[in-house]
Design an enzyme around this catalytic site. Structure first.
Site, short mmCIF file in Angstrom:
data_model
loop_
_atom_site.label_atom_id
_atom_site.label_comp_id
_atom_site.label_asym_id
_atom_site.label_seq_id
_atom_site.Cartn_x
_atom_site.Cartn_y
_atom_site.Cartn_z
N ARG A 49 4.29 -0.53 -4.53
CA ARG A 49 3.90 -0.96 -3.18
C ARG A 49 2.55 -1.67 -3.17
NH1 ARG A 49 6.81 1.17 0.79
NH2 ARG A 49 5.16 0.69 2.26
N GLU A 61 8.15 -15.45 -10.18
CA GLU A 61 7.39 -14.30 -9.67
C GLU A 61 7.02 -13.31 -10.77
OE1 GLU A 61 9.40 -11.74 -6.85
OE2 GLU A 61 11.33 -12.11 -7.79
N LYS A 76 6.06 -4.55 -3.25
CA LYS A 76 7.50 -4.48 -3.01
C LYS A 76 7.87 -4.64 -1.54
CE LYS A 76 11.73 -3.37 -4.39
NZ LYS A 76 12.42 -4.47 -5.08
N LYS A 122 13.06 -15.68 -9.26
CA LYS A 122 13.02 -14.58 -10.24
C LYS A 122 12.11 -14.95 -11.40
CE LYS A 122 13.98 -11.97 -8.67
NZ LYS A 122 14.43 -11.58 -7.36
N ASN A 135 -2.07 2.10 5.52
CA ASN A 135 -1.20 1.00 5.12
C ASN A 135 -0.95 0.20 6.39
OD1 ASN A 135 0.88 -0.64 4.18
ND2 ASN A 135 2.43 0.96 4.43
N GLY A 136 -1.17 -1.13 6.33
CA GLY A 136 -0.95 -1.96 7.51
C GLY A 136 -2.19 -2.76 7.84
N CYS A 186 0.84 -1.18 0.00
CA CYS A 186 0.00 0.00 0.00
C CYS A 186 0.89 1.25 0.00
CB CYS A 186 -0.97 0.10 1.18
SG CYS A 186 -2.18 -1.21 1.24
N GLU A 192 17.22 -18.58 -5.98
CA GLU A 192 16.95 -17.22 -6.41
C GLU A 192 16.58 -17.17 -7.89
OE1 GLU A 192 16.21 -14.62 -5.04
OE2 GLU A 192 16.62 -12.99 -6.43
N HIS A 226 14.65 -37.87 -5.50
CA HIS A 226 13.89 -38.37 -4.35
C HIS A 226 12.42 -37.98 -4.45
CE1 HIS A 226 17.43 -39.90 -2.36
NE2 HIS A 226 18.06 -38.79 -2.76
N TRP A 251 -2.79 -2.74 -1.77
CA TRP A 251 -2.47 -4.16 -1.89
C TRP A 251 -3.39 -4.84 -0.88
CZ3 TRP A 251 -0.71 -8.24 1.13
CH2 TRP A 251 -0.22 -9.35 0.43
C1 F6R Z 1 11.71 -11.13 -4.70
C2 F6R Z 1 11.60 -10.11 -3.66
C3 F6R Z 1 11.11 -10.52 -2.33
C4 F6R Z 1 11.89 -9.77 -1.22
C5 F6R Z 1 11.27 -10.08 0.14
C6 F6R Z 1 12.03 -9.40 1.26
O1 F6R Z 1 12.17 -10.59 -5.88
O2 F6R Z 1 11.86 -8.97 -3.89
O3 F6R Z 1 11.18 -11.89 -2.15
O4 F6R Z 1 13.22 -10.17 -1.28
O5 F6R Z 1 9.94 -9.66 0.17
O6 F6R Z 1 11.96 -8.01 1.11
P1 F6R Z 1 12.99 -7.07 1.85
O7 F6R Z 1 14.34 -7.37 1.30
O8 F6R Z 1 12.53 -5.69 1.54
O9 F6R Z 1 12.91 -7.41 3.31
#
Ligand code: F6R
Length: 608
Positions: free
Chosen positions: A27, A488, A603, A485, A101-102, A2, A481, A504, A75
């Site tokens: 956000r 997502e 984000k 990537k 937000n929250g 948000c 990772e 397994h 969000w």
């Molecule tokens: C994936 C991504 C998320 C963040 C996770 C932690 O691309 O960006 O998995 O890594 O939400 O976020 P932060 O680093 O802001 O604590």
């Protein structure tokens, strides 16, 4: 999670608020809304969907007249994305508007009490409780009403509030959710994050938990939850104004991938002095560092993956046991910690609710916490005992790239430093590692130069159903990772496996043509990974290998090879991630996905 923007000043508020919200869309982006005081009433517009729907509805804000207002991109947590559930929310007489937000955790009992007193609710949100509760306590003094509400609500919140009876002021307040306020020459601003207001001012104040800010067009006052006025010092933001713009790139994600060499240079340079690593921000002497018995690394998502890499590198170089936890698990598993444990929390945003809670849990238990954080002044940066900043600058794309790469090098520096003070490596070995660290930015540049080649390959997989990533040891960490990537942003199902583990169970999913991406950068494990490749190829898999040039046997074992420049095996994740990021990105682009704003994501995850 948000985004909030508020403005009061001498200019028309709505276009400024919409412009700010556009910078915060990362956000949350399932609906948006805005409330403007038009001189008589609070006018509100809300729309489900991207911010552009609201922009079209209001002609970029031009149709909404007035000099003060609040806006929100959502969000969804409580209640599906819909016009009704979008923020702002108002009291019944439409004289008080709130954006939030929250999460208000005790909203159910509060809602019941308010309903019993005759209040009617229109939405399914927790936020609407705030609008009615403010109405309930409001007797002509906004500050008094707000502080009374703060004493009643539990949970996390950043709020922007407007009272029609007070046309010269707007209010901001926060607890455990990010919020800043800014003072410009044409007015004052509220924002969830700096990029929203960078165009208008660089003078910002970080609002602390449960502080209330009253903003007028010429200035602002800060109050405690007990209505006592407090004094605060502003911070000047020195970001490059282009940092939060796309600068000609098709997506922020691509731009941010290209910023990785600079990010790494900026993160390591201030901490490398000839052949020594000096991390003053640790506030620990070499003796104190040498006495650390165990590390607990705690983080979420990609930051957790960086932590997994950190475990391999720190254990390998410094021979200290490292436990890595997903933050949402760490808090509730009652982890066994001992004297001499140091906790490292990793976070790009510095606001992730679970990571912040893990930090607090560790500090409450008496352990020292080191934050590896990107956003300066964020909650984790402020609450940790020490903070090692990753100098990645603002990261706008929801999928992290440059901040993740910066986290990796921060962990490498820590590993080398710990190894030196513990004497597990000698000066010559440290000097060689530092030389390899310094070479990473140029090597990443070289790999980014292969983007067309990776794009052509990725285009063949836009229709893929499942893609698997495998690797052993540290290559398993990067497989995690790489897989995240891809999935997502492209919505292609993908899983990462320790290469020896696939047989397994998961190997039953391999069909004719299934793509398996095999990462193999550890000379001691080349042959083992090739054996795993043989196993999946025998079941019909097509194998893309990411490996070192010297690994000639891979040419024959796989179907398609991407070669990495030579570096120390402990640092290979920093190189291997580049083709994996490019691959995920181009599969998503090929599918026409909204790369910077993948569905359902946001984000900064400020809820549990
Ligand atoms: C994936 C991504 C998320 C963040 C996770 C932690 O691309 O960006 O998995 O890594 O939400 O976020 P932060 O680093 O802001 O604590």
């Amino acid at each position: 999670m948000c985004g909030i923007v508020g403005y009061i000043g001498s200019r028309q508020a709505a276009p400024i608020i919409l412009d700010g919200l556009a910078k915060l869309e990362y956000r949350g982006y399932d609906s948006a809304g805005i409330a403007i005081y038009d001189g008589e009433n609070i006018e509100m517009r809300k729309a489900v969907g991207r911010l552009s729907v609201l922009e079209n509805l209001t002609h970029g804000g031009e149709t909404m007249k007035g000099y003060m207002g609040i806006g929100h991109t959502r969000w969804a947590t409580h209640g599906a994305p819909s016009d009704t559930n979008s923020h702002p929310h108002m009291n019944t007489s439409e004289t008080i508007a709130v954006v939030h937000n929250g999460i208000i955790e005790n909203y159910i009992p509060l809602k019941k009490k308010l309903t019993d007193r005759g209040y009617t609710f229109l939405s399914e949100t927790d936020t609407e409780v705030l609008a009615h509760l403010l109405d309930y306590y409001y007797k002509g003094n906004p500050l008094e009403a707000i502080t009374k509400v703060l004493h009643r609500v539990e949970g996390s919140y950043a709020l922007g509030i407007l009272f029609a009876e007070h046309p010269d002021e707007i209010y901001a307040v926060r607890k455990d959710c990010p919020l800043i306020v800014g003072a410009g020459s044409d007015g004052c601003f509220i924002a969830s994050d700096v990029p929203a207001i960078l165009k208008y001012t660089r003078t910002v104040y970080y609002v602390e938990n449960q502080e209330v800010v009253k903003l007028g067009k010429d200035g602002m006052q800060f109050y405690s939850v007990d209505e006592e006025e407090i004094t605060k010092e502003p911070v000047t933001i020195d970001w490059d104004a282009n940092a939060a713009e796309k600068a000609g790139y098709e997506h922020f994600m691509l731009k941010e991938m290209y910023e990785q060499p600079k990010t790494i240079t900026d993160t390591i340079s201030p901490r490398l002095q000839d052949d020594r690593i000096v991390i003053e921000e640790l506030h620990m002497t070499d003796e104190e560092l040498a006495a650390v018995k165990r590390l607990h690394i705690v983080a979420c998502g990609s930051a957790y993956h960086a932590g997994v890499t950190g475990k391999y590198v720190i254990e390998g170089l410094a021979r200290i046991p490292v436990e890595v936890d997903v933050a949402s698990e760490f808090r509730y598993r009652n982890p066994i910690m001992e004297e001499g444990s140091l906790v490292i929390v990793i976070s790009q945003s510095g606001e992730t609710a679970d990571t912040l809670a893990a930090l607090r849990e560790s500090r409450d238990r008496g352990y020292k916490v080191l934050g590896i954080v990107n956003v300066v002044g964020s909650s984790i940066a402020r609450e940790a005992d020490a903070c090692l900043y990753t100098w990645a600058g603002p990261e706008i794309a929801v999928a992290t790239t440059k901040a993740y790469s910066a986290q990796l090098v921060a962990l490498y520096m820590l590993a080398v430093k710990l190894a030196q003070v513990r004497g597990t490596i000698d000066d010559a070995a440290a000097a060689e590692l530092i030389r390899d660290l310094r070479r990473l930015p140029d090597q990443i540049e070289l790999l980014l130069g292969q983007k067309e080649k990776i794009q052509r390959f990725a285009n063949r997989y836009v229709g893929a159903k499942d893609i698997f990533f495998i690797g052993r040891g540290i290559d398993y960490a990067i497989s995690l990772e790489g897989s995240l990537k891809l999935k997502e942003i492209s919505y292609v199902h993908s899983e990462a496996y320790a290469a020896g583990e696939l047989k397994h169970g998961t190997i039953s999913l391999i069909e004719d043509g299934t793509l398996v991406v095999a990462v193999s950068t550890q000379p001691a494990l080349y042959q083992k990974t090739i054996s795993n490749i043989v196993e999946v190829k025998a079941r019909g898999a097509f194998v893309m290998a990411v490996t070192n040039e010297e690994n000639k046997a891979m040419e024959k074992a796989s179907d398609y090879c991407v070669y990495l420049p030579e570096t120390n095996p402990y640092f290979s994740n920093s190189l291997a991630i580049i083709p994996l990021q490019l691959f995920g990105y181009y599969v998503a682009v090929g599918k026409g996905c909204d790369v910077d704003k993948p569905r359902n994501l946001a984000k900064s995850v400020t809820v549990e």
